[in-house]
Structure formats: structure tokens, C-alpha cells
Design a protein around this motif. Structure first.
Motif, PDB file in Angstrom:
ATOM      1  N   ALA A 199      -2.739   6.439   7.032  1.00  0.00           N
ATOM      2  CA  ALA A 199      -1.846   5.114   6.151  1.00  0.00           C
ATOM      3  C   ALA A 199      -2.064   5.743   4.500  1.00  0.00           C
ATOM      4  O   ALA A 199      -2.952   5.118   3.913  1.00  0.00           O
ATOM      5  N   VAL A 200      -1.642   6.933   4.379  1.00  0.00           N
ATOM      6  CA  VAL A 200      -1.136   7.581   3.090  1.00  0.00           C
ATOM      7  C   VAL A 200       0.531   7.301   3.119  1.00  0.00           C
ATOM      8  O   VAL A 200       1.133   7.805   3.996  1.00  0.00           O
ATOM      9  N   ASP A 201       0.745   7.682   1.920  1.00  0.00           N
ATOM     10  CA  ASP A 201       2.182   7.612   1.542  1.00  0.00           C
ATOM     11  C   ASP A 201       1.862   9.037   1.574  1.00  0.00           C
ATOM     12  O   ASP A 201       2.082  10.181   0.998  1.00  0.00           O
ATOM     13  N   ASP A 202       3.073   9.438   2.687  1.00  0.00           N
ATOM     14  CA  ASP A 202       3.420  10.903   3.020  1.00  0.00           C
ATOM     15  C   ASP A 202       4.004  11.099   2.198  1.00  0.00           C
ATOM     16  O   ASP A 202       4.001  12.557   1.542  1.00  0.00           O
ATOM     17  N   ASN A 203       5.193  10.521   1.006  1.00  0.00           N
ATOM     18  CA  ASN A 203       5.857  11.615  -0.399  1.00  0.00           C
ATOM     19  C   ASN A 203       5.023  11.634  -1.300  1.00  0.00           C
ATOM     20  O   ASN A 203       5.449  12.458  -1.999  1.00  0.00           O
ATOM     21  N   LEU A 204       3.776  10.917  -1.343  1.00  0.00           N
ATOM     22  CA  LEU A 204       2.654  11.363  -2.697  1.00  0.00           C
ATOM     23  C   LEU A 204       1.575  12.253  -2.363  1.00  0.00           C
ATOM     24  O   LEU A 204       1.526  12.711  -0.992  1.00  0.00           O
ATOM     25  N   THR A 205       1.546  13.494  -3.026  1.00  0.00           N
ATOM     26  CA  THR A 205       0.405  14.078  -2.781  1.00  0.00           C
ATOM     27  C   THR A 205      -1.101  13.576  -2.863  1.00  0.00           C
ATOM     28  O   THR A 205      -1.384  12.035  -3.195  1.00  0.00           O
ATOM     29  N   TYR A 244      -3.513   4.908  12.158  1.00  0.00           N
ATOM     30  CA  TYR A 244      -2.683   5.224  11.555  1.00  0.00           C
ATOM     31  C   TYR A 244      -2.798   5.173  10.542  1.00  0.00           C
ATOM     32  O   TYR A 244      -2.647   4.614   9.736  1.00  0.00           O
ATOM     33  N   LEU A 293     -10.900  -0.144   4.087  1.00  0.00           N
ATOM     34  CA  LEU A 293     -10.908   0.223   6.000  1.00  0.00           C
ATOM     35  C   LEU A 293     -10.251   1.780   5.938  1.00  0.00           C
ATOM     36  O   LEU A 293      -9.006   1.785   4.764  1.00  0.00           O
ATOM     37  N   ALA A 294      -9.855   2.408   6.802  1.00  0.00           N
ATOM     38  CA  ALA A 294      -9.398   3.348   7.390  1.00  0.00           C
ATOM     39  C   ALA A 294      -8.979   3.141   8.621  1.00  0.00           C
ATOM     40  O   ALA A 294      -9.990   3.153   9.956  1.00  0.00           O
ATOM     41  N   ASP A 340      -7.409   9.574   4.432  1.00  0.00           N
ATOM     42  CA  ASP A 340      -7.058   7.805   4.251  1.00  0.00           C
ATOM     43  C   ASP A 340      -8.391   7.113   4.510  1.00  0.00           C
ATOM     44  O   ASP A 340      -8.611   6.866   3.534  1.00  0.00           O
ATOM     45  N   ALA A 396      -9.243   7.355   0.744  1.00  0.00           N
ATOM     46  CA  ALA A 396      -8.680   6.739   0.333  1.00  0.00           C
ATOM     47  C   ALA A 396      -9.301   5.390   0.240  1.00  0.00           C
ATOM     48  O   ALA A 396      -9.360   4.227  -0.654  1.00  0.00           O
ATOM     49  N   ALA A 397     -10.097   4.855   1.318  1.00  0.00           N
ATOM     50  CA  ALA A 397     -11.049   3.795   2.511  1.00  0.00           C
ATOM     51  C   ALA A 397     -12.299   3.860   1.035  1.00  0.00           C
ATOM     52  O   ALA A 397     -12.845   2.892   0.985  1.00  0.00           O
ATOM     53  N   LEU A 436      -3.402   5.889  -6.301  1.00  0.00           N
ATOM     54  CA  LEU A 436      -3.189   4.675  -6.337  1.00  0.00           C
ATOM     55  C   LEU A 436      -3.905   3.298  -5.977  1.00  0.00           C
ATOM     56  O   LEU A 436      -3.876   2.754  -6.247  1.00  0.00           O
ATOM     57  N   VAL A 437      -4.556   4.493  -4.727  1.00  0.00           N
ATOM     58  CA  VAL A 437      -6.094   3.088  -3.858  1.00  0.00           C
ATOM     59  C   VAL A 437      -6.753   2.464  -5.769  1.00  0.00           C
ATOM     60  O   VAL A 437      -6.558   1.720  -5.077  1.00  0.00           O
TER      61      VAL A 437
END
Lengths: 264, 333
Positions: free
Chosen positions: B98-104, B96, B92-93, B156, B159-160, B111-112
């Protein structure tokens, strides 16, 4: 055309632990990159130590021991309570940024977002309390009992902090934005910390406030920690603290989990 | 790199099938008996304006939200009863990113990978491969908060894809991107589809549905109001659209009156122009011009063209698809 269908993950406790640790690792990594978190976790509590030790301390009379020895148990507890703000901010930001949506669409343990959050906060609190111990020793704090009691005191602070993070998690999931969450959390947080035995003896407060201050969990925990580092009968205080911690987890963990499952 | 263990082979026609989905938020009916079917290896475009119910449908299909009535299956797996299995098979992408701003970027993909229970070594390889493919390799070790909007969307989407899901669901993947970012993302999505990924795509851009989707379901106020290929939807309008523009409002109103009398034409007011749908191509256009001339209101502008999906939406709903209406903001998005 045919498609190979991937089986659902095994599930169970093993997966819950593994996923919880992965999420906790991610939260800790993210924390180190947010200056706000570093400030909240380190500089602010140090300022509290210095302020109460050198500014207000002289005016506060606690009879039996030097004020700094009375103060530091209060500081340890105050630090982890105020540190709960990080739980609130972190979780509401995940919610606001749609990260929780992504987590919900992944075949991971449903519990991992919350256990990962509370575990990461536990690790942060270990670091922060260790820092407070060092700062305390630097400003003249002395343990009157022994190393084992002192270690027990620190563990008790961490147990209490872990219990509180479930309460903070519920708040974070219940309000729309990180700003709103902070606004919702700060007043009760300040009341719990300041209307307690953390900085001054409860006996100096007006009667109506004493009635509240004596029974609320911050006072109970501070008194237990104080008994463990200064001396005196500690068992009752410690048991009461553990009972509070267990009670807070028993009430707020299921509520937070339920809220997480329902948050749309 | 080991492929995910295949525990079953799916041989049916529809990779995604939803029947009679109903969802209410208080008094608002977000979905009103929606049926959807996405054949294996195809792309269904769910097309509709803000607040039509697209995101709600996506959230139900992806197990995030429960429906009040109806059912949905992905690769034959029920989104409620077999939710974890569904999740293992979808990517799913969302709109909005949905990725973590603080991670690269790299950390986000790993992580996923870990949370989809891929072996650690293959997660590393897969992350590198996706970063390369999505043109993010040079930014892989920068925190995502330094990324541009287009880069975030690509991450994003990457990540999906970490766990190689056979079914991909994209909720307005290009909303808010500039034309270049949109084109880049279209290329990437087109590539995935060419490899056999089944795709459910929501969009409010007619051009996007036309470009990417094999079939289009037009959704409005929680109902599917039309379904078919882009060509089928356009065919509902007749073969040709004659667009006539007038400088003066009174001429426009008069023209609307006379054109409505000349036969099976559909007249829709759109700003300063009229769209007339005719069946017999150029000859129909001549009839339009003659009629207007005869009535003494020659048009200031005249365009004869093939119908677009915008015309379809206009005909179906009486509004343009891309009009954003604040009072109809996507429910509970």
C-alpha cells in the motif's frame, strides 16, 4: 520485558485540519504526475471552448449577447463538473491499491482522506477555471458587468464544484474499480451538463426535457454565473445555486463519510 | 531525534491478545472463534492457505474491520474502544503493498510520518534512515511506479516503521516475491525482531513461518487448528517421516493398504508418494521397507527425513498448505 505505549493523538478539529491538508498536499502532488489528469483538466476543456466557439457556435442563436459571452459561463461550470472525474478516479485508485487500508491503520483524523480529496480538487478547480478564463478572453469573451461580479461568479463555480466532489467521492467509494466508477459517473454527468443551459438556451429543447433542464443544478448554477457576468437580476439564481450546493453537501458528505467508515 | 513521548509502560505478557473473534461475510464464516496471543518481543506466525481467515484476523487487530463477536487488545488497548491509540502503536504492511505509485519512495515515507504526527524534521531524518536501511536510497527520488516488486514490499514495510511502532503486523509480506526478494525481506524482518519488535505475521509459506516465527498458529476455514512452536508441531507427527514413491498407481494403493496395518503410522496420499510418520527413526524406516518388500511392492523411491511443517499441515487438514484454491480466495481482502 516492558513496552513504552504511545498515547493516542490529541484529535479534534486541529488534527482534522492538519491531516486533511497533508492528504490534500499528497493528492495534488500525485495529480501533477498523472498525464491523464492533466489532459482531463486542461486540454479537454480547451477543446470544448474551441469547438463551441468556432464549430457549433455559429449555428446557435442566443439573441441578446455574442455566443462566446453566453458560452463561457457554461464552460466554467461544465469544466468543474467533468473535472469531478478526477475525484472519482483518484479515490477509487486509492481504494483499489490498498492505500485506504494503510490510512485506516494510521492514527490520523478519520475525515482526512475525504477532506483531503475534496480540498485538492478545489485547488485543481481554481487552476482549471483560471485557465478557462484566460482561454475565454483569448477567444473573445468579455465581462459585461464588473470585476466584483465576475469574481463572485468564479467563486460560485468553485463552491458548486466543491459540493459536487462529495457526491463524486461517494460514487468512488461505492463501486469496485476506477473503471467501473468512471462508467457509473459519466452518463449522469453528461446528462446534467448537456441537458442544461450550459451551451444552448433551455427554451429550444422539447417540453419534457425543458421541465428537467430548468430545475437541475447545472442550469441553476450556469444561469447564476451568466447573470453575474452578462448582467440582469442575479440574486435569486445565486441563492438557488448556494442552496443546491449546501443541499448536495448536506446529503452527500455524511453519506460519503459513512461509506468511507464502512468500506471494507 | 526525539523519541515518541511514552505515556504508559506496558508490563503484561501479551502484546497482542484476541479472544473469540468471529467474523461473517454473508453466509461465509471468515473467523470462527479465533484466539491469538503474541507475547511481547516475540513473533507469532499465523499460517494458513488462501481464504483461511488470516487477513480478516489482521484487519480486526489493526482496527480496520470490526468483529461480529469477541475482542482484541494491543498493548492492553481495545481495538474498538481505543482504536486511535492502537493505531499509534502498530505498523501494518499488507500483501497489497500500500504505497502511492505516483509519489517517490521518500515522499511516501514522509507522508506516513506526517500522518502519524511526527515533527517535520524528525520525519525527514527517519525517512532517510529507513531508505538507507532498506536499500532504497538510490531509488528514493523515483516514483514508486518504477520500482520492482521487491522494492515496493521493502518500501511498504519501511512505511509501516516510520513512527517506530512497538508492534508490527505483516500480512503475507513475501507473497509473490521471487526467492531472492523473499530472503532479503526475511533478513530485514529478522533484524526488526532482534531489536525487540513484537510481530504478528501471516503467511501461507510453511518455510517462512518456520524461519521467522517463534510460535505458529495454524488456521484453516476460520479456526485455529493447531498452535505451538515449529518443533512442537513437528513433534506431533513422530520423529521421522519415511517417504516412499511408486511409479505405478496400483502399487501405491496396495502399499497404502499394507502400511496402514503395521501400526501407529499416518499414511497420506500426496501425488505419487506416501508419507509414513514413524516414532522410532531409522528402525521404523526398516519396518516400512521390510513390509513393502514382503508384500512384493518395493518402492521406486525412498526418503527418510525430519518432518516439515508441510507434513504438519497435511496431517491436520489432509491438504497441502500451498495449494491455492480459487473458490476459497481470501474473503473480502
Amino acid at each position: 520485558m516492558t513496552v513504552s505505549v504511545v498515547a493516542a493523538p490529541r484529535g479534534g478539529v486541529g488534527m482534522a485540519v492538519e491531516d486533511g491538508l497533508v492528504v490534500a498536499g499528497r493528492n495534488l502532488r500525485a495529480m501533477t504526475r498523472v498525464p491523464q489528469v492533466i489532459v482531463f483538466s486542461t486540454i479537454q476543456p480547451v477543446i470544448f471552448v474551441l469547438m463551441f466557439r468556432y464549430v457549433f457556435g455559429g449555428a446557435i442563436n442566443v439573441a441578446s449577447v455574442p455566443y462566446v459571452d453566453y458560452l463561457m459561463p457554461g464552460i466554467f461550470v461544465q469544466t468543474v463538473v467533468f473535472g469531478g472525474m478526477n475525484t472519482v478516479i483518484g479515490l477509487s485508485e486509492d481504494l483499489g491499491r490498498g492505500l485506504l487500508e494503510r490510512f485506516r491503520s494510521l492514527p490520523m483524523a478519520r475525515s482526512a482522506v475525504l477532506t483531503g480529496r475534496t480540498l485538492a480538487d478545489l485547488v485543481r478547480n481554481v487552476g482549471v477555471v483560471a485557465l478557462m478564463v484566460i482561454v475565454g478572453f483569448l477567444v473573445g469573451f468579455r465581462v459585461h458587468t464588473d470585476a466584483v461580479s465576475f469574481l463572485g461568479a468564479i467563486l460560485l463555480v468553485l463552491v458548486f464544484a466543491f459540493a459536487l466532489s462529495w457526491m463524486f467521492a461517494l460514487v468512488a467509494l461505492s463501486v469496485p474499480t476506477a473503471e467501473a466508477a468512471q462508467a457509473a459517473v459519466f452518463p449522469p454527468m453528461a446528462v446534467l451538463v448537456f441537458a442544461s443551459s450550459a451551451f444552448v438556451p433551455v427554451q429550444t429543447m422539447p417540453g419534457w426535457l425543458q421541465a428537467f433542464a430548468e430545475v437541475q443544478p447545472v442550469t441553476i448554477t450556469v444561469d447564476a454565473v451568466r447573470a453575474l457576468v452578462i448582467g440582469g437580476p442575479a440574486a435569486t439564481h445565486v441563492l438557488q445555486t448556494l442552496a443546491w450546493a449546501a443541499g448536495i453537501v448536506a446529503v452527500f458528505a455524511p453519506l460519503a463519510v459513512r461509506r468511507y467508515r464502512r468500506t471494507a | 531525534m526525539s523519541a515518541p513521548q511514552a505515556d504508559a509502560i506496558f508490563r503484561e505478557e501479551n502484546a497482542i491478545e484476541a479472544r473469540g473473534l468471529v467474523k461473517r461475510f454473508g453466509d461465509v464464516v471468515a473467523l470462527d472463534h479465533v484466539d491469538l496471543a503474541v507475547p511481547v518481543g516475540s513473533v507469532l506466525g499465523l499460517l494458513g492457505p488462501n481464504g483461511a481467515g488470516k487477513t480478516t484476523a489482521v484487519r480486526i487487530v489493526t482496527t480496520i474491520l470490526g468483529a461480529d463477536a469477541g475482542s482484541a487488545r494491543v498493548l492492553g488497548l481495545d481495538v474498538v474502544a481505543d482504536a486511535q491509540a492502537v493505531r499509534a502503536n502498530i505498523g501494518l504492511a499488507g500483501q497489497y503493498a500500500a504505497v502511492d505509485d505516483n509519489l517517490t519512495g521518500r515522499e511516501n515515507l514522509r507522508l506516513v510520518g506526517r500522518l502519524t504526527h511526527q515533527p517535520r524534521a524528525s520525519v525527514r531524518l527517519r525517512a532517510d534512515e529507513l531508505l538507507e536501511r532498506f536499500d532504497l536510497a538510490s531509488a528514493a527520488d523515483r516514483p514508486v511506479k518504477t520500482y520492482s516488486g521487491g522494492m515496493r514490499r521493502r518500501l511498504d514495510l519501511a512505511a509501516a516503521l516510520v513512527h517506530r511502532p512497538p508492534v508490527l503486523i505483516l500480512d503475507e509480506p513475501t507473497t509473490g516475491l521471487d526467492p531472492r526478494g523473499r530472503n532479503d525481506l526475511w533478513d530485514v524482518i529478522g533484524g526488526l525482531v532482534a531489536e525487540g519488535t513484537t510481530l504478528l505475521l501471516t503467511t501461507q509459506y510453511l518455510e517462512e513461518a518456520d524461519h521467522l516465527a517463534h510460535r505458529i498458529a495454524v488456521i484453516d476455514h476460520g479456526r485455529v487448528i493447531a498452535e505451538g512452536t515449529a518443533a512442537e508441531l513437528k513433534a506431533r507427527l513422530g520423529r521421522t517421516v519415511v517417504e516412499v514413491g511408486f511409479a505405478e498407481r496400483t502399487s501405491l494403493d496396495r502399499a497404502k493398504g499394507v502400511l496402514a496395518e503395521i501400526g501407529p503410522v499416518d499414511v497420506t496420499t500426496d501425488g505419487g508418494a506416501l508419507h509414513v510418520n514413524v516414532d522410532d527413526g531409522a528402525r521404523g524406516a526398516v519396518v516400512v521397507v521390510r513390509t513393502l518388500d514382503g508384500a512384493g511392492i518395493p518402492p521406486d523411491r525412498l526418503i527418510v527425513r525430519e518432518p516439515t511443517l508441510d507434513d504438519v499441515f497435511m496431517q491436520l487438514t489432509g491438504r497441502r498448505a500451498e495449494e491455492s484454491d480459487a473458490s476459497e480466495a481470501e474473503v473480502a481482502s
